[in-house]
Design a protein around this motif. Structure first.
Motif, PDB file in Angstrom:
ATOM      1  N   TYR A  36       0.834  -1.206   0.000  1.00 23.06           N
ATOM      2  CA  TYR A  36       0.000   0.000   0.000  1.00 23.06           C
ATOM      3  C   TYR A  36       0.867   1.253   0.000  1.00 23.06           C
ATOM      4  CZ  TYR A  36      -4.888  -1.436   0.410  1.00 23.06           C
ATOM      5  OH  TYR A  36      -6.148  -1.900   0.145  1.00 23.06           O
ATOM      6  N   ALA A  37       1.921   1.243   0.812  1.00 27.75           N
ATOM      7  CA  ALA A  37       2.800   2.409   0.888  1.00 27.75           C
ATOM      8  C   ALA A  37       3.493   2.655  -0.455  1.00 27.75           C
ATOM      9  CB  ALA A  37       3.837   2.200   1.991  1.00 27.75           C
ATOM     10  N   LEU A  38       3.990   1.577  -1.077  1.00 25.81           N
ATOM     11  CA  LEU A  38       4.668   1.727  -2.369  1.00 25.81           C
ATOM     12  C   LEU A  38       3.700   2.192  -3.448  1.00 25.81           C
ATOM     13  CD1 LEU A  38       6.954  -1.460  -2.330  1.00 25.81           C
ATOM     14  CD2 LEU A  38       7.644   0.916  -1.978  1.00 25.81           C
ATOM     15  N   THR A  39       2.486   1.629  -3.423  1.00 30.65           N
ATOM     16  CA  THR A  39       1.482   2.046  -4.406  1.00 30.65           C
ATOM     17  C   THR A  39       1.085   3.499  -4.196  1.00 30.65           C
ATOM     18  OG1 THR A  39       0.632  -0.216  -4.527  1.00 30.65           O
ATOM     19  CG2 THR A  39      -0.795   1.529  -5.353  1.00 30.65           C
ATOM     20  N   GLY A  40       0.949   3.895  -2.921  1.00 29.43           N
ATOM     21  CA  GLY A  40       0.615   5.285  -2.629  1.00 29.43           C
ATOM     22  C   GLY A  40       1.677   6.245  -3.124  1.00 29.43           C
ATOM     23  N   LEU A  41       2.955   5.889  -2.919  1.00 28.04           N
ATOM     24  CA  LEU A  41       4.046   6.734  -3.408  1.00 28.04           C
ATOM     25  C   LEU A  41       4.053   6.789  -4.931  1.00 28.04           C
ATOM     26  CD1 LEU A  41       6.947   5.682  -0.995  1.00 28.04           C
ATOM     27  CD2 LEU A  41       5.706   7.851  -1.023  1.00 28.04           C
ATOM     28  N   ALA A  42       3.784   5.626  -5.566  1.00 31.11           N
ATOM     29  CA  ALA A  42       3.734   5.607  -7.030  1.00 31.11           C
ATOM     30  C   ALA A  42       2.583   6.469  -7.553  1.00 31.11           C
ATOM     31  CB  ALA A  42       3.598   4.166  -7.522  1.00 31.11           C
ATOM     32  N   LEU A  43       1.424   6.397  -6.894  1.00 32.77           N
ATOM     33  CA  LEU A  43       0.289   7.228  -7.296  1.00 32.77           C
ATOM     34  C   LEU A  43       0.613   8.709  -7.149  1.00 32.77           C
ATOM     35  CD1 LEU A  43      -2.718   5.259  -5.742  1.00 32.77           C
ATOM     36  CD2 LEU A  43      -2.258   5.600  -8.175  1.00 32.77           C
ATOM     37  N   LEU A  44       1.272   9.071  -6.040  1.00 34.97           N
ATOM     38  CA  LEU A  44       1.650  10.462  -5.823  1.00 34.97           C
ATOM     39  C   LEU A  44       2.625  10.932  -6.895  1.00 34.97           C
ATOM     40  CD1 LEU A  44       1.584  13.015  -4.089  1.00 34.97           C
ATOM     41  CD2 LEU A  44       3.418  12.024  -2.694  1.00 34.97           C
ATOM     42  N   ALA A  45       3.632  10.099  -7.194  1.00 34.52           N
ATOM     43  CA  ALA A  45       4.626  10.469  -8.203  1.00 34.52           C
ATOM     44  C   ALA A  45       3.982  10.619  -9.579  1.00 34.52           C
ATOM     45  CB  ALA A  45       5.736   9.423  -8.246  1.00 34.52           C
ATOM     46  N   LEU A  46       3.101   9.683  -9.936  1.00 39.85           N
ATOM     47  CA  LEU A  46       2.438   9.756 -11.240  1.00 39.85           C
ATOM     48  C   LEU A  46       1.468  10.935 -11.314  1.00 39.85           C
ATOM     49  CD1 LEU A  46       1.773   5.973 -11.958  1.00 39.85           C
ATOM     50  CD2 LEU A  46       3.342   7.487 -13.174  1.00 39.85           C
ATOM     51  N   SER A  47       0.839  11.278 -10.185  1.00 39.38           N
ATOM     52  CA  SER A  47      -0.045  12.444 -10.166  1.00 39.38           C
ATOM     53  C   SER A  47       0.746  13.722 -10.410  1.00 39.38           C
ATOM     54  CB  SER A  47      -0.780  12.522  -8.827  1.00 39.38           C
ATOM     55  OG  SER A  47      -1.592  11.391  -8.615  1.00 39.38           O
ATOM     56  N   VAL A  48       1.900  13.855  -9.746  1.00 38.09           N
ATOM     57  CA  VAL A  48       2.759  15.020  -9.961  1.00 38.09           C
ATOM     58  C   VAL A  48       3.247  15.062 -11.410  1.00 38.09           C
ATOM     59  CG1 VAL A  48       4.948  16.101  -9.309  1.00 38.09           C
ATOM     60  CG2 VAL A  48       3.457  15.134  -7.547  1.00 38.09           C
ATOM     61  N   LEU A  49       3.611  13.880 -11.939  1.00 38.40           N
ATOM     62  CA  LEU A  49       4.072  13.807 -13.327  1.00 38.40           C
ATOM     63  C   LEU A  49       2.959  14.209 -14.293  1.00 38.40           C
ATOM     64  CD1 LEU A  49       6.263  12.996 -15.377  1.00 38.40           C
ATOM     65  CD2 LEU A  49       5.371  10.657 -15.274  1.00 38.40           C
ATOM     66  N   SER A  50       1.730  13.792 -14.021  1.00 37.94           N
ATOM     67  CA  SER A  50       0.605  14.140 -14.894  1.00 37.94           C
ATOM     68  C   SER A  50       0.362  15.642 -14.895  1.00 37.94           C
ATOM     69  CB  SER A  50      -0.654  13.397 -14.450  1.00 37.94           C
ATOM     70  OG  SER A  50      -0.491  12.001 -14.570  1.00 37.94           O
ATOM     71  N   ILE A  51       0.432  16.265 -13.705  1.00 33.70           N
ATOM     72  CA  ILE A  51       0.239  17.715 -13.630  1.00 33.70           C
ATOM     73  C   ILE A  51       1.361  18.443 -14.363  1.00 33.70           C
ATOM     74  CG2 ILE A  51       0.142  19.680 -12.050  1.00 33.70           C
ATOM     75  CD1 ILE A  51      -1.181  17.836 -10.018  1.00 33.70           C
ATOM     76  N   ALA A  52       2.608  17.942 -14.197  1.00 39.09           N
ATOM     77  CA  ALA A  52       3.750  18.576 -14.856  1.00 39.09           C
ATOM     78  C   ALA A  52       3.645  18.467 -16.375  1.00 39.09           C
ATOM     79  CB  ALA A  52       5.051  17.942 -14.363  1.00 39.09           C
ATOM     80  N   THR A  53       3.310  17.280 -16.867  1.00 38.64           N
ATOM     81  CA  THR A  53       3.196  17.107 -18.316  1.00 38.64           C
ATOM     82  C   THR A  53       1.988  17.866 -18.874  1.00 38.64           C
ATOM     83  OG1 THR A  53       2.050  14.995 -17.899  1.00 38.64           O
ATOM     84  CG2 THR A  53       4.401  14.897 -18.425  1.00 38.64           C
ATOM     85  N   LEU A  54       0.939  18.028 -18.066  1.00 38.30           N
ATOM     86  CA  LEU A  54      -0.205  18.838 -18.503  1.00 38.30           C
ATOM     87  C   LEU A  54       0.216  20.283 -18.722  1.00 38.30           C
ATOM     88  CD1 LEU A  54      -3.222  19.297 -19.028  1.00 38.30           C
ATOM     89  CD2 LEU A  54      -3.514  19.566 -16.559  1.00 38.30           C
ATOM     90  N   SER A  55       0.985  20.830 -17.780  1.00 39.12           N
ATOM     91  CA  SER A  55       1.434  22.212 -17.929  1.00 39.12           C
ATOM     92  C   SER A  55       2.402  22.358 -19.103  1.00 39.12           C
ATOM     93  CB  SER A  55       2.094  22.698 -16.636  1.00 39.12           C
ATOM     94  OG  SER A  55       3.254  21.915 -16.337  1.00 39.12           O
ATOM     95  N   LEU A  56       3.271  21.361 -19.299  1.00 39.36           N
ATOM     96  CA  LEU A  56       4.204  21.418 -20.430  1.00 39.36           C
ATOM     97  C   LEU A  56       3.476  21.251 -21.757  1.00 39.36           C
ATOM     98  CD1 LEU A  56       7.191  19.319 -19.021  1.00 39.36           C
ATOM     99  CD2 LEU A  56       7.056  21.804 -19.276  1.00 39.36           C
ATOM    100  N   ALA A  57       2.432  20.419 -21.781  1.00 47.16           N
ATOM    101  CA  ALA A  57       1.665  20.230 -23.011  1.00 47.16           C
ATOM    102  C   ALA A  57       0.859  21.474 -23.358  1.00 47.16           C
ATOM    103  CB  ALA A  57       0.742  19.023 -22.865  1.00 47.16           C
ATOM    104  N   SER A  58       0.476  22.238 -22.338  1.00 46.98           N
ATOM    105  CA  SER A  58      -0.271  23.476 -22.589  1.00 46.98           C
ATOM    106  C   SER A  58       0.642  24.599 -23.064  1.00 46.98           C
ATOM    107  CB  SER A  58      -1.000  23.914 -21.310  1.00 46.98           C
ATOM    108  OG  SER A  58      -1.912  22.927 -20.885  1.00 46.98           O
ATOM    109  N   ALA A  59       1.959  24.479 -22.820  1.00 47.74           N
ATOM    110  CA  ALA A  59       2.891  25.553 -23.174  1.00 47.74           C
ATOM    111  C   ALA A  59       2.905  25.854 -24.676  1.00 47.74           C
ATOM    112  CB  ALA A  59       4.295  25.207 -22.677  1.00 47.74           C
ATOM    113  N   PRO A  60       2.941  24.852 -25.575  1.00 47.59           N
ATOM    114  CA  PRO A  60       2.897  25.198 -27.005  1.00 47.59           C
ATOM    115  C   PRO A  60       1.620  25.932 -27.399  1.00 47.59           C
ATOM    116  CG  PRO A  60       3.642  22.933 -26.710  1.00 47.59           C
ATOM    117  CD  PRO A  60       3.164  23.399 -25.371  1.00 47.59           C
ATOM    118  N   ILE A  61       0.496  25.583 -26.796  1.00 49.79           N
ATOM    119  CA  ILE A  61      -0.749  26.294 -27.088  1.00 49.79           C
ATOM    120  C   ILE A  61      -0.670  27.721 -26.548  1.00 49.79           C
ATOM    121  CG2 ILE A  61      -3.240  26.329 -26.637  1.00 49.79           C
ATOM    122  CD1 ILE A  61      -3.200  23.322 -26.705  1.00 49.79           C
TER     123      ILE A  61
END
Length: 328
Positions: free
Chosen positions: A84-109
């Motif tokens: 559970y702890a490892l999955t929680g950390l993975a979910l947190l990391a992927l959530s941060v990555l999703s937000i970061a890539t969302l902002s980077l994907a919006s940059a060209p627009i």
């Protein structure tokens, strides 16, 4: 020429004209915006695919293991807690990555919107990755600081709950419905005060370099003065995006539900009943749905662009009229 003038950024507009101008600019230049941003949008989709797959498959598996252990042993093994702890950390990391890539994907627009602000037109990008690293960095920092500001009220509420529990143990459990109601009311109030942050973010990204916190301090009150325009535009735009997103993400939602039901049946003694390629299928479906959903959500970004132009124009007129009013 008349149509082009209607799409000029710096004009005072009501919420209806903001919505109409945003839709027209986005749909009329979609191919150019797509060509400028699809590579970064693909990275965002892949990160969402990983996050969705982990949520759809790993969480039901761990929940099943936890329920079986509690039913048979009245306890929880350390291996499950570690998972559970490892999955929680993975979910947190992927959530941060999703937000970061969302902002980077919006940059060209955003880069194309900045071109429209300066020239009145959006040109076809000559090559891949047209957004400048500087603009991508400002977009990433702007989104990060905005999310950080949005988290402050949540942290304040959590600290309040911790202090209340320390002073009177069990008070949260005894008044669980009251706590949930208070949290819901608090989040609604926070959402209303979050609206000016979108104007701050757009101004920070679109204008000359300056610190985010200085931009926040000087422009958040401006956003509050135009709260009504922000609310109407974002309410209608978000409602449209939500309805379309529900349709677009329906396949991934069905797969998520199927995974949960399969593991629930496993708990009841049935076979898992899922094909061996379910992980790949879930990842691919979620990534594809996220890729399409990204371009649906960018309608709100273009609407925010025109809200920014309307607010800036109204503030300029307000500043210019103040000396005249003072003389009279």
């Amino acid at each position: 020429m008349e149509k082009q003038d209607d799409l000029t950024l710096m004009k005072p507009r009501g919420y209806r004209r903001v919505l109409m101008a945003g839709f027209r600019l986005y749909t009329g230049n979609f191919r150019r915006l797509f060509k400028a941003s699809w590579q970064m949008a693909l990275l965002y989709a892949l990160s969402c695919g990983a996050l969705g797959t982990l949520t759809a498959i790993k969480i039901p598996e761990l929940t099943l293991a936890l329920q079986q252990q509690l039913a048979s042993m009245q306890g929880v093994m350390m291996e499950t807690l570690r998972e559970y702890a490892l999955t929680g950390l993975a979910l947190l990391a992927l959530s941060v990555l999703s937000i970061a890539t969302l902002s980077l994907a919006s940059a060209p627009i955003l880069s194309k919107l900045k071109e429209h602000k300066e020239t009145g037109t959006i040109t076809t990008p000559p090559h891949w990755l047209t957004a400048s690293p500087h603009l991508m960095g400002r977009s990433l920092k702007g989104v990060f600081f905005t999310v950080l500001v949005m988290l402050i009220p949540v942290v304040v509420f959590i600290v309040f709950l911790i202090l209340a529990e320390m002073m009177n143990q069990g008070i949260i459990i005894r008044h669980l419905m009251t706590t949930i109601g208070a949290l819901s009311l608090w989040m609604i109030i926070c959402l209303l005060f979050y609206l000016p942050l979108f104007h701050v973010l757009m101004k920070y990204v679109m204008e000359a370099p300056c610190g985010y916190w200085r931009t926040l301090a000087s422009n958040y009150p401006t956003g509050l003065r135009h709260w009504g325009l922000l609310f109407l535009v974002f309410f209608i735009s978000a409602l449209f995006v939500l309805l379309v997103t529900m349709v677009v993400t329906l396949p991934s939602t069905i797969l998520n539900f199927a995974n949960q039901q399969a593991h629930l049946g496993l708990l009841m003694g049935d076979a898992l009943g899922m094909p061996s390629y379910i992980v790949s299928l879930t990842f691919g479906t979620t990534a594809l749905c996220s890729f399409i959903q990204f371009y649906v959500s960018q309608v709100t970004l273009v609407h925010n662009y025109y809200v920014y132009g309307s607010i800036e124009t109204r503030e300029k007129e307000r500043t210019e009229n103040q000396p005249f009013d003072a003389q009279q």
